[in-house]
Design an enzyme around this catalytic site. Structure first.
Site, PDB file in Angstrom:
ATOM      1  N   LEU A  25      62.230  43.381  50.461  1.00  0.00           N
ATOM      2  CA  LEU A  25      63.157  44.296  51.604  1.00  0.00           C
ATOM      3  C   LEU A  25      63.575  45.445  50.799  1.00  0.00           C
ATOM      4  O   LEU A  25      63.440  46.622  51.619  1.00  0.00           O
ATOM      5  CB  LEU A  25      64.409  43.186  51.885  1.00  0.00           C
ATOM      6  CG  LEU A  25      65.329  44.030  52.764  1.00  0.00           C
ATOM      7  CD1 LEU A  25      64.774  44.025  54.107  1.00  0.00           C
ATOM      8  CD2 LEU A  25      66.642  42.961  52.903  1.00  0.00           C
TER       9      LEU A  25
ATOM     10  N   GLY B 222      69.236  49.812  50.244  1.00  0.00           N
ATOM     11  CA  GLY B 222      69.730  48.796  49.515  1.00  0.00           C
ATOM     12  C   GLY B 222      70.760  47.944  50.310  1.00  0.00           C
ATOM     13  O   GLY B 222      70.191  47.080  51.332  1.00  0.00           O
ATOM     14  N   SER B 223      72.101  48.233  50.366  1.00  0.00           N
ATOM     15  CA  SER B 223      72.773  47.526  51.200  1.00  0.00           C
ATOM     16  C   SER B 223      72.596  47.780  52.682  1.00  0.00           C
ATOM     17  O   SER B 223      72.782  46.960  53.503  1.00  0.00           O
ATOM     18  CB  SER B 223      74.404  47.867  50.858  1.00  0.00           C
ATOM     19  OG  SER B 223      74.581  47.623  49.402  1.00  0.00           O
TER      20      SER B 223
ATOM     21  N   ARG C 134      71.213  32.924  49.268  1.00  0.00           N
ATOM     22  CA  ARG C 134      72.603  33.138  48.713  1.00  0.00           C
ATOM     23  C   ARG C 134      73.163  31.884  48.345  1.00  0.00           C
ATOM     24  O   ARG C 134      73.919  31.645  47.628  1.00  0.00           O
ATOM     25  CB  ARG C 134      73.507  33.613  49.768  1.00  0.00           C
ATOM     26  CG  ARG C 134      73.278  35.213  49.832  1.00  0.00           C
ATOM     27  CD  ARG C 134      73.901  36.041  51.286  1.00  0.00           C
ATOM     28  NE  ARG C 134      73.580  37.309  51.276  1.00  0.00           N
ATOM     29  CZ  ARG C 134      73.443  38.080  52.270  1.00  0.00           C
ATOM     30  NH1 ARG C 134      73.726  37.513  53.500  1.00  0.00           N
ATOM     31  NH2 ARG C 134      72.978  39.305  52.198  1.00  0.00           N
TER      32      ARG C 134
ATOM     33  N   GLU D  33      70.901  40.094  46.376  1.00  0.00           N
ATOM     34  CA  GLU D  33      70.773  39.571  47.635  1.00  0.00           C
ATOM     35  C   GLU D  33      72.206  39.664  48.239  1.00  0.00           C
ATOM     36  O   GLU D  33      72.858  38.882  48.840  1.00  0.00           O
ATOM     37  CB  GLU D  33      70.768  37.706  47.249  1.00  0.00           C
ATOM     38  CG  GLU D  33      69.239  37.674  46.924  1.00  0.00           C
ATOM     39  CD  GLU D  33      68.735  36.471  46.885  1.00  0.00           C
ATOM     40  OE1 GLU D  33      69.156  35.582  47.976  1.00  0.00           O
ATOM     41  OE2 GLU D  33      67.778  35.840  46.315  1.00  0.00           O
ATOM     42  N   GLY D  34      72.659  41.166  48.178  1.00  0.00           N
ATOM     43  CA  GLY D  34      73.911  41.499  48.765  1.00  0.00           C
ATOM     44  C   GLY D  34      74.968  41.403  47.852  1.00  0.00           C
ATOM     45  O   GLY D  34      75.295  40.393  47.347  1.00  0.00           O
TER      46      GLY D  34
END
Ligand SMILES: Cc1cc2nc3c(=O)[nH]c(=O)nc-3n(C[C@H](O)[C@H](O)[C@H](O)COP(=O)(O)OP(=O)(O)OC[C@H]3O[C@@H](n4cnc5c(N)ncnc54)[C@H](O)[C@@H]3O)c2cc1C
Length: 379
Positions: A125, A131-132, A243, A363-364
């Site tokens: 992704l 990014g974020s 997550r 992953e965030g």
């Protein structure tokens, strides 16, 4: 809620615990030194079925539900972070999309070889400008006849070097913003697929993170994952599942750090007695144990919710945030308890310390998890 662990899961957990203690832990220093996971170790993990944890049995996997996968991830989290990440990314974001969103034909084509570990999965992704702000993608996918042509660059992609099957998000209609993104199953063997720079990282040695460069990469239309325009929603679904898995791995790491710290505190003598007799050390151990137990309760509960098909966007963000930050606090205390030895490469604590840090980012980030939680509360 019933978290009684079935007998077969207890046995599976036990065999994974033995595997990581007998086979992975002893070669962790070698993985650190060479930045490479030996092929024999990956082969051993394949033999044990550790590449097919949540792939349905009909495709050759173990068919575990989310709670089952988290119980195994907890064991894997106790060992080398790079090794754990290769398996975690494959069993999480690398395969979850095909398992949950793939057509029967896509599942037949990809899952058996992914369950055996012959083909390793990855998820792409992130881009240099996304990014974020993950919807701000520049990679494009243009339909030409019966295929899509991908152009663009992804970066920071786990398993890009050893991976073969990638879930890739690309823009099919720029005018629609996040609703103009589509997800694709892209094989490394497709023409125009290149792996670019391999990053030099702070930790997770052996788990290579690299750029992916698509130059007129041709992807057959039957490799669209889900529907055109739903790629961003798909990515969020995959990440939500991922997550919970990260949190389970972090939980395992906390458990291992607690065990190492208890052992060390009992055998390290200062002022004529084990440091475990000092209340300052006991309080650190008590806090480590308490936070680990809270993380465990959260991981099991959210995994159970996933298995009941309950919505978990907020809960997945909470458990990832809490477990990754707990890992940071627990490893800090573990290092303090080990004193100067904790800072030395001779002990595994310094490796866990470096490896812990990424969990608050990938992953965030922690900030993004808080944004997700807050927006769920305020909607
Ligand atoms: C080792 C590693 C492995 C990775 N593996 C993968 C992978 O397999 N696949 C993949 O697609 N990606 C992967 N990533 C990418 C990872 O998910 C991103 O790095 C992460 O989402 C953060 O994006 P960024 O690095 O661009 O940071 P940025 O988005 O630039 O963030 C910088 C800082 O700003 C903060 N920030 C940004 N926006 C906001 C906001 N709205 N509110 C508050 N704070 C904000 C962030 O929290 C952070 O503190 C990996 C990254 C690393 C380092």
């Amino acid at each position: 809620m019933d978290f009684t662990i079935p007998e077969e899961m207890i046995l599976m957990k036990k065999s994974v615990r033995e595997f990581v203690e007998e086979q992975v832990d002893p070669i962790a220093p070698e993985i650190e030194e060479k930045d490479e996971i030996p092929a024999w170790l990956l082969d051993k993990a394949k033999e044990m079925g550790l590449f097919g944890l949540s792939i349905p049995e009909e495709y050759g996997g173990a068919g575990l539900n989310m709670l089952g996968k988290c119980l195994i991830f907890e064991e894997l989290g106790r060992t080398h972070g790079g090794f754990t990440t290769v398996l975690g990314a494959h069993n999480g974001i690398g395969t979850v999309g095909i398992v949950n969103l793939g057509t029967p034909e896509q599942k037949r084509r990809y899952l058996p070889s992914m369950a055996s570990g012959e083909k390793i999965g990855a998820f792409a992704l992130t881009e240099p400008n996304a990014g974020s702000d993950a919807a701000n993608l520049r990679t494009t996918a243009v339909k030409k006849g019966d295929r899509y042509v991908l152009n663009g660059t992804k970066h920071f992609i786990t398993n890009s070097v050893i991976g073969q099957v990638f879930t890739v998000m690309a823009v099919t209609d720029k005018s629609k913003g996040a609703r103009g993104i589509t997800s694709f199953i892209v094989e490394k063997s497709f023409p125009g697929f290149n792996v670019g720079t391999v990053e030099k990282k702070m930790g997770l040695r052996g788990a290579h993170t690299a750029e992916l460069i698509f130059e007129d990469c041709e992807v057959p239309e039957e490799n669209v994952l889900g529907k055109e325009g739903e790629g961003f929603i798909n990515a969020l679904k995959i990440l939500t599942n991922g997550r919970v898995g990260i949190a389970a791995r972090n939980l395992g790491a906390c458990g291992k750090l607690l065990d190492l710290s208890i052992d060390y505190a009992k055998q390290r003598i200062q002022f004529g007695r084990p440091i475990a007799e000092f209340q300052a050390i006991q309080h650190m151990l008590a806090e480590m144990a308490m936070e680990t137990e809270v993380a465990r309760s959260m991981v099991y509960r959210v995994a159970w919710m996933v298995d009941q098909n309950m919505p978990v966007i907020k809960e997945a963000a909470m458990v990832k945030l809490f477990a990754s930050e707990t890992f940071g606090r627990v490893v800090d205390k573990a290092l303090q308890i080990h004193g100067g030895m904790g800072y030395m490469r001779e002990f595994p604590i310094e490796r866990f310390y470096r490896d812990a840090r990424i969990n608050r980012i990938f992953e965030g980030t922690s900030e993004i998890q808080k944004n997700i939680i807050a927006s769920s509360l305020l909607k």
